[in-house]
Design a protein around this motif. Structure first.
Motif, PDB file in Angstrom:
ATOM      1  N   GLU A  39      10.855  -6.684   2.521  1.00 50.75           N
ATOM      2  CA  GLU A  39       9.616  -6.360   1.796  1.00 50.75           C
ATOM      3  C   GLU A  39       8.761  -5.389   2.608  1.00 50.75           C
ATOM      4  OE1 GLU A  39       5.698  -8.582  -0.117  1.00 50.75           O
ATOM      5  OE2 GLU A  39       7.072  -9.730   1.150  1.00 50.75           O
ATOM      6  N   PHE A  40       8.620  -5.668   3.898  1.00 49.78           N
ATOM      7  CA  PHE A  40       7.795  -4.829   4.766  1.00 49.78           C
ATOM      8  C   PHE A  40       8.309  -3.396   4.776  1.00 49.78           C
ATOM      9  CE2 PHE A  40       6.291  -3.261   8.921  1.00 49.78           C
ATOM     10  CZ  PHE A  40       4.939  -3.593   8.833  1.00 49.78           C
ATOM     11  N   THR A  41       9.610  -3.229   4.857  1.00 45.13           N
ATOM     12  CA  THR A  41      10.189  -1.883   4.973  1.00 45.13           C
ATOM     13  C   THR A  41      10.300  -1.173   3.621  1.00 45.13           C
ATOM     14  OG1 THR A  41      12.429  -2.833   4.991  1.00 45.13           O
ATOM     15  CG2 THR A  41      11.395  -2.358   7.138  1.00 45.13           C
ATOM     16  N   ARG A  42       9.682  -1.722   2.605  1.00 46.68           N
ATOM     17  CA  ARG A  42       9.521  -1.039   1.315  1.00 46.68           C
ATOM     18  C   ARG A  42       8.047  -0.804   1.002  1.00 46.68           C
ATOM     19  NH1 ARG A  42      12.928  -5.263  -0.627  1.00 46.68           N
ATOM     20  NH2 ARG A  42      11.132  -6.000  -1.803  1.00 46.68           N
ATOM     21  N   THR A  43       7.168  -1.191   1.917  1.00 38.88           N
ATOM     22  CA  THR A  43       5.725  -1.139   1.675  1.00 38.88           C
ATOM     23  C   THR A  43       5.112   0.162   2.181  1.00 38.88           C
ATOM     24  OG1 THR A  43       5.594  -3.554   1.857  1.00 38.88           O
ATOM     25  CG2 THR A  43       3.546  -2.331   2.186  1.00 38.88           C
ATOM     26  N   ALA A 101       4.434  -8.241  13.726  1.00 40.66           N
ATOM     27  CA  ALA A 101       3.926  -7.475  12.579  1.00 40.66           C
ATOM     28  C   ALA A 101       4.287  -8.178  11.271  1.00 40.66           C
ATOM     29  CB  ALA A 101       4.489  -6.057  12.594  1.00 40.66           C
ATOM     30  N   LEU A 102       5.518  -8.641  11.167  1.00 40.95           N
ATOM     31  CA  LEU A 102       5.941  -9.342   9.955  1.00 40.95           C
ATOM     32  C   LEU A 102       5.103 -10.600   9.745  1.00 40.95           C
ATOM     33  CD1 LEU A 102       9.824  -9.001  10.280  1.00 40.95           C
ATOM     34  CD2 LEU A 102       8.237  -7.523   9.007  1.00 40.95           C
ATOM     35  N   GLU A 103       4.835 -11.326  10.825  1.00 42.86           N
ATOM     36  CA  GLU A 103       3.985 -12.507  10.732  1.00 42.86           C
ATOM     37  C   GLU A 103       2.566 -12.115  10.344  1.00 42.86           C
ATOM     38  OE1 GLU A 103       4.397 -14.290  14.607  1.00 42.86           O
ATOM     39  OE2 GLU A 103       6.411 -15.035  14.174  1.00 42.86           O
ATOM     40  N   GLN A 104       2.036 -11.070  10.965  1.00 48.62           N
ATOM     41  CA  GLN A 104       0.653 -10.634  10.716  1.00 48.62           C
ATOM     42  C   GLN A 104       0.451 -10.284   9.238  1.00 48.62           C
ATOM     43  OE1 GLN A 104      -1.934  -9.854  13.400  1.00 48.62           O
ATOM     44  NE2 GLN A 104      -3.072 -10.269  11.563  1.00 48.62           N
ATOM     45  N   TRP A 105       1.385  -9.516   8.672  1.00 51.45           N
ATOM     46  CA  TRP A 105       1.235  -9.078   7.280  1.00 51.45           C
ATOM     47  C   TRP A 105       1.888 -10.029   6.292  1.00 51.45           C
ATOM     48  CZ3 TRP A 105       1.070  -4.820  10.742  1.00 51.45           C
ATOM     49  CH2 TRP A 105      -0.103  -4.087  10.639  1.00 51.45           C
ATOM     50  N   GLU A 106       2.442 -11.141   6.790  1.00 45.63           N
ATOM     51  CA  GLU A 106       3.006 -12.191   5.945  1.00 45.63           C
ATOM     52  C   GLU A 106       4.092 -11.649   5.006  1.00 45.63           C
ATOM     53  OE1 GLU A 106      -0.608 -15.250   5.469  1.00 45.63           O
ATOM     54  OE2 GLU A 106      -0.949 -13.355   4.420  1.00 45.63           O
ATOM     55  N   MET A 107       5.064 -10.951   5.615  1.00 44.28           N
ATOM     56  CA  MET A 107       6.168 -10.383   4.846  1.00 44.28           C
ATOM     57  C   MET A 107       7.478 -10.583   5.595  1.00 44.28           C
ATOM     58  SD  MET A 107       4.927  -6.692   3.466  1.00 44.28           S
ATOM     59  CE  MET A 107       3.197  -6.291   3.466  1.00 44.28           C
ATOM     60  N   SER A 116      -0.469  -9.085   3.103  1.00 47.93           N
ATOM     61  CA  SER A 116       0.118  -9.042   1.761  1.00 47.93           C
ATOM     62  C   SER A 116      -0.497 -10.087   0.834  1.00 47.93           C
ATOM     63  CB  SER A 116       1.631  -9.254   1.839  1.00 47.93           C
ATOM     64  OG  SER A 116       1.921 -10.547   2.319  1.00 47.93           O
ATOM     65  N   THR A 117      -1.118 -11.110   1.407  1.00 45.02           N
ATOM     66  CA  THR A 117      -1.749 -12.150   0.578  1.00 45.02           C
ATOM     67  C   THR A 117      -3.266 -11.977   0.490  1.00 45.02           C
ATOM     68  OG1 THR A 117      -1.960 -13.682   2.443  1.00 45.02           O
ATOM     69  CG2 THR A 117       0.078 -13.808   1.130  1.00 45.02           C
ATOM     70  N   GLY A 118      -3.785 -10.860   1.009  1.00 42.93           N
ATOM     71  CA  GLY A 118      -5.202 -10.559   0.866  1.00 42.93           C
ATOM     72  C   GLY A 118      -6.106 -11.015   1.988  1.00 42.93           C
ATOM     73  N   LYS A 119      -5.549 -11.561   3.062  1.00 41.08           N
ATOM     74  CA  LYS A 119      -6.364 -11.964   4.205  1.00 41.08           C
ATOM     75  C   LYS A 119      -6.763 -10.727   5.000  1.00 41.08           C
ATOM     76  CE  LYS A 119      -3.921 -16.320   4.588  1.00 41.08           C
ATOM     77  NZ  LYS A 119      -2.787 -16.930   5.271  1.00 41.08           N
ATOM     78  N   ARG A 120      -8.024 -10.629   5.349  1.00 43.44           N
ATOM     79  CA  ARG A 120      -8.529  -9.483   6.103  1.00 43.44           C
ATOM     80  C   ARG A 120      -8.580  -9.829   7.592  1.00 43.44           C
ATOM     81  NH1 ARG A 120     -13.809  -8.441   4.863  1.00 43.44           N
ATOM     82  NH2 ARG A 120     -13.603  -6.211   5.185  1.00 43.44           N
ATOM     83  N   PHE A 121      -8.297  -8.815   8.435  1.00 50.06           N
ATOM     84  CA  PHE A 121      -8.389  -9.022   9.872  1.00 50.06           C
ATOM     85  C   PHE A 121      -8.880  -7.744  10.538  1.00 50.06           C
ATOM     86  CE2 PHE A 121      -4.032  -7.828   8.910  1.00 50.06           C
ATOM     87  CZ  PHE A 121      -3.683  -6.919   9.890  1.00 50.06           C
ATOM     88  N   THR A 125       7.930   9.744   7.338  1.00 51.38           N
ATOM     89  CA  THR A 125       7.228  11.000   7.069  1.00 51.38           C
ATOM     90  C   THR A 125       7.071  11.286   5.579  1.00 51.38           C
ATOM     91  OG1 THR A 125       9.299  12.226   7.184  1.00 51.38           O
ATOM     92  CG2 THR A 125       8.028  12.031   9.231  1.00 51.38           C
ATOM     93  N   GLU A 126       7.321  10.307   4.741  1.00 49.95           N
ATOM     94  CA  GLU A 126       7.166  10.513   3.302  1.00 49.95           C
ATOM     95  C   GLU A 126       5.724  10.936   2.980  1.00 49.95           C
ATOM     96  OE1 GLU A 126       9.962   7.120   4.246  1.00 49.95           O
ATOM     97  OE2 GLU A 126       7.866   7.505   4.706  1.00 49.95           O
ATOM     98  N   GLU A 127       5.528  11.536   1.820  1.00 48.23           N
ATOM     99  CA  GLU A 127       4.169  11.913   1.408  1.00 48.23           C
ATOM    100  C   GLU A 127       3.265  10.685   1.384  1.00 48.23           C
ATOM    101  OE1 GLU A 127       1.974  13.840  -2.448  1.00 48.23           O
ATOM    102  OE2 GLU A 127       3.920  14.639  -1.864  1.00 48.23           O
ATOM    103  N   ASN A 128       3.788   9.580   0.915  1.00 51.90           N
ATOM    104  CA  ASN A 128       3.109   8.287   0.938  1.00 51.90           C
ATOM    105  C   ASN A 128       3.936   7.417   1.885  1.00 51.90           C
ATOM    106  OD1 ASN A 128       1.568   6.030   0.347  1.00 51.90           O
ATOM    107  ND2 ASN A 128       2.496   5.697  -1.648  1.00 51.90           N
ATOM    108  N   PRO A 129       3.685   7.503   3.213  1.00 53.90           N
ATOM    109  CA  PRO A 129       4.587   6.900   4.199  1.00 53.90           C
ATOM    110  C   PRO A 129       4.880   5.417   3.964  1.00 53.90           C
ATOM    111  CG  PRO A 129       2.965   8.280   5.284  1.00 53.90           C
ATOM    112  CD  PRO A 129       2.540   8.152   3.853  1.00 53.90           C
ATOM    113  N   ILE A 130       6.154   5.082   4.126  1.00 52.40           N
ATOM    114  CA  ILE A 130       6.663   3.720   3.966  1.00 52.40           C
ATOM    115  C   ILE A 130       6.961   3.156   5.356  1.00 52.40           C
ATOM    116  CG2 ILE A 130       8.530   2.316   2.969  1.00 52.40           C
ATOM    117  CD1 ILE A 130       6.906   3.765   0.838  1.00 52.40           C
ATOM    118  N   PHE A 131       6.591   1.893   5.568  1.00 51.64           N
ATOM    119  CA  PHE A 131       6.958   1.251   6.824  1.00 51.64           C
ATOM    120  C   PHE A 131       8.476   1.289   6.993  1.00 51.64           C
ATOM    121  CE2 PHE A 131       2.880  -1.209   6.475  1.00 51.64           C
ATOM    122  CZ  PHE A 131       2.329  -0.771   7.669  1.00 51.64           C
TER     123      PHE A 131
END
Length: 157
Positions: free
Chosen positions: A82-86, A72-78, A122-127, A59-65
């Motif tokens: 790292e994911f839980t700081r994004t 999900a980790l595979e999808q975003w390549e993290m 995280s590596t710029g691949k679009r889906f 619920t942060e102003e800029n929500p963090i995963f």
């Protein structure tokens, strides 16, 4: 701690959060996200290993995963740490932000929303995501504590 946490479902906070994800989905949509039984630890492990992409933010102003299952980790390549700081907004390109913001607000009002849209790894691949569901997370006192999203259909573009 290493850069890769292989078994995040074993953490007490994630076991509790897994229950919130499942209970909130059932609350808003009226059916189960995952047909699983067992101890809270077994349920958390099954959710982490589920055959769909599942992520949530706080619920942060800029929500963090604060959660991403294996898909999900595979999808975003993290890795988990790292994911839980994004910030979750970083998974959508600038041109998609307005639609993403509308989706988050819609789910905030109704409790859940269906969506499709383009996201970026995280590596710029679009889906392209199809038939996703975004819903509000509720804690044990039925208080809003974030949002989660799930989808099974996506295609890299």
């Amino acid at each position: 701690m290493t850069s890769m946490i292989e078994f995040p479902w074993q953490q007490e906070a994630i076991i509790i959060h897994s229950q919130r994800i499942l209970n909130s989905f059932q609350h808003w949509l009226g059916y189960s996200l995952l047909d699983v039984t067992g101890s809270p630890l077994e349920v958390a492990q099954a959710l982490f290993a589920a055959p769909f992409v599942l992520a949530s933010h706080g619920t942060e102003e800029n929500p963090i995963f604060n959660y991403g299952n294996r898909k999900a980790l595979e999808q975003w390549e993290m890795f988990w740490d790292e994911f839980t700081r994004t910030p979750s907004r970083k998974t959508a390109e600038a041109v998609e932000q307005e639609e993403r913001n509308r989706l988050l607000a819609d789910a905030g009002t109704k409790g859940f929303s269906y969506f499709s849209g383009v996201r970026i790894t995280s590596t710029g691949k679009r889906f392209q995501i199809e038939d996703g569901i975004l819903w509000n997370l509720l804690d044990e006192q039925n208080q809003y504590c974030g949002q989660a999203a799930v989808y099974s259909k996506c295609e890299f573009i």
